[in-house]
Design an enzyme around this catalytic site. Structure first.
Site: not given
Length: 580
Positions: A391, A411, A463
């Protein structure tokens, strides 16, 4: 969903004890303890807007657009496309992301408007819940099976066309120029590229060019989304995935759509917090953590008519750190048990943010100890956990008070490691963020909820935690977000707390050492720079299994008391903010 219950009634006195303990800790005032040398740009203040990204050339691309009269959305889109060139192992046009947009001054929204864009990758149409169980040889991390339908291009162009003010050619020009002319390779780029096939020429201090990605970006500039999801570029994407065994089809690309959703909205110390709803898990975790902490200390202090006791001690004070870790464990337990893509699963967001739920979590807090692991969060029929990684995040504020928090990913490093031939970008391995095989642990040794099994068109849980915070006057006070898997959540939360509670400028808020706990595994991560006394103090309260490491990589913008903005790019990865 079962109703929240109070598990340790004897600890209900925590609402009184914690403020008293924190007030006692506040008797000795110390300066911020930072683990990094302060860069020259840390003292800069910005009046005409600023961009904070994890590479200086990307920040510069956004600042260039601000200087040309673009708004925060224009600048964010330019910055993201530039990041695809300069941080290809973290994000890019082969991935997806989330964007929170706050418009304070826009011709079509004169009264102000805040929205959120979900352009996370989707599972291909041929991928169902048992896909990896039925194909035991399929690799969800390093093969065509790992590739989700990319959403970044669709998301960025959607944002630009609906909320921006400039045309595609202007906004993509900085990224195309970077790809053609090249840029200096920094230490982070060189380290991330070690061992990658064809990366021998990527050395720190060298110059890296990517004319093939310039070709892809030019197609997007010329044809819009059709330049990516149709035609020759789409053929190259599908061909690369299918050649490596994956199920991606032209129909998957053609069917991809962005979801515009209402952001999660919460209140914290008189501020308004806007962040992403599921399938982002970070927004809900942040609002839960803020809610628990406010109940434990701030609200009690305000009732007594005094200053918040958390305004004085260091964030690494053991009482404060213990309260933060306990709040995080509740949030991560709920993340594991309940969250998934709301288009496919019943995600009880309202119940998990209900005052009664947060009241229970606060009442169960033990200032002197920890709970049984299964006592955290709201119970379900299974005790589980999950994780993700990768990220890049960018934060933007313009001169008119508009703001964008944007987090994007492919990812893990370089995603699936499938390079689209002729076009110079890597495809994501976002499918590994699903629960791929029930009953088995993922890459991180964790198991996941059935809510996160793959399904055609489904988005995996994330997340990512882009966040925009408005001050008591309604103006933008903080824009933040992070990279780093589940540490995105804890890194973003702590940076926000550092700015809001402790009054830090952006650099100090980002550079302070941070802590991390994600409920399972039951361990605490302490960053370098934390006081030596913190670990034994936390051990005395029952925390165990300590590790060291980096807790997120945060890019933040903070409004100072004088109304000007400070900005910071996290030194844990590199980068620098830039203004017009």
């Amino acid at each position: 969903m079962k109703a929240p219950t109070t598990r340790f009634a004897l600890i209900r006195t925590a609402l009184v004890l914690v403020p008293m303990a924190l007030a006692a800790c506040a008797s000795t005032e110390t300066g911020p303890k930072l683990a990094f040398e302060t860069p020259m740009w840390a003292a800069e203040r910005y009046d005409a807007g600023v961009v904070a990204a994890d590479h200086p050339e990307a920040s510069g691309a956004g600042a260039e657009i601000l200087g040309a009269g673009g708004n925060a959305v224009d600048a964010a889109v330019a910055t993201s496309f530039a990041l695809s060139v300069v941080r290809p192992y973290s994000c890019g046009i082969g991935g997806g992301g989330f964007m929170v947009i706050h418009l304070a001054d826009h011709p079509e929204f004169p009264a102000g408007y805040t929205t959120a864009l979900n352009y996370r990758e989707r599972a291909p149409g041929l991928m169902g819940p048992t896909y990896f169980e039925d194909n035991p040889e399929a690799d969800s991390r390093r093969s065509g099976h790992a590739v989700g339908v990319p959403g970044t291009v669709a998301g960025l162009l959607y944002a630009l066309e609906k909320y921006g003010t400039m045309d595609r050619a202007e906004v993509l020009a900085p990224a195309i120029r970077l790809a053609r002319r090249g840029f200096a390779v920094d230490a982070n780029f060189a380290q991330a590229s070690r061992g990658l096939p064809g990366s021998d020429d990527i050395r720190e201090g060298g110059r890296h060019r990517n004319p093939m990605q310039a070709r892809a970006l030019q197609l997007i500039a010329d044809r819009g989304a059709a330049g990516f999801y149709e035609g020759e570029l789409a053929e190259a994407i599908v061909g690369a995935v299918r050649a490596d065994g994956g199920p991606l089809t032209f129909e998957d690309l053609a069917r991809y759509r962005v979801s515009e959703v209402q952001p999660l909205e919460g209140r914290f110390l008189g501020r308004t917090v806007f962040t992403m709803p599921p399938p982002s898990s970070g927004g809900l975790a942040a609002l839960q953590t803020f809610g628990v902490l406010e109940r434990l200390a701030f609200a009690a202090s305000e009732r007594e008519g005094g200053q918040s006791p958390l305004a004085r001690p260091e964030p690494s004070d053991p009482v404060y750190a213990h309260a933060l870790l306990e709040a995080l464990k509740h949030a991560f337990a709920d993340r594991a048990r309940w969250l998934g893509d709301p288009e496919f699963s019943d995600v009880p967001t309202e119940q998990l943010l209900a005052p009664s739920t947060l009241d229970n979590y606060a009442m169960d807090f033990d200032p002197a100890g920890v709970l049984d692991p299964l006592a955290y969060g709201t119970p379900s029929d299974e005790a589980i956990s999950l994780n993700d990684s990768g990220t890049s995040h960018l934060s933007v504020v313009d001169a008119r008070g508009n703001a964008v928090a944007c987090t994007e990913t492919i990812n893990t490093g370089y995603g699936s490691r499938i390079l689209v031939p002729g076009y110079g970008f890597y495809l994501n391995n976002e499918i590994d963020d699903f629960l791929t095989v029930r009953g088995e642990t993922n890459f991180y040794g964790l198991v996941q909820s059935d809510n996160n099994l793959p399904a055609p068109g489904k988005r995996p849980l994330s997340s990512m935690t882009p966040m925009v915070v408005l001050g008591r006057d309604g103006g933008v006070e903080l824009v933040a977000g992070a990279s780093g898997g589940p540490r995105i959540i804890t890194g973003t939360i702590q940076t926000a707390l550092h700015a809001i509670v402790f009054g830090d400028d952006a650099w100090t808020a980002v550079a302070r050492p941070r802590v991390h706990h994600q409920w399972s595994p039951d361990s605490v991560t302490l960053e370098r720079g934390t006081p030596d006394s913190l670990r034994p103090a936390l051990e005395d309260r029952g925390h165990a299994a300590f590790t060291t490491g980096t807790v997120g990589v945060v890019q933040a913008i903070v409004r100072d008391e004088d109304g000007r903005y400070s900005a910071a790019s996290d030194p844990r990865k590199g980068g620098a903010p830039a203004g017009p």
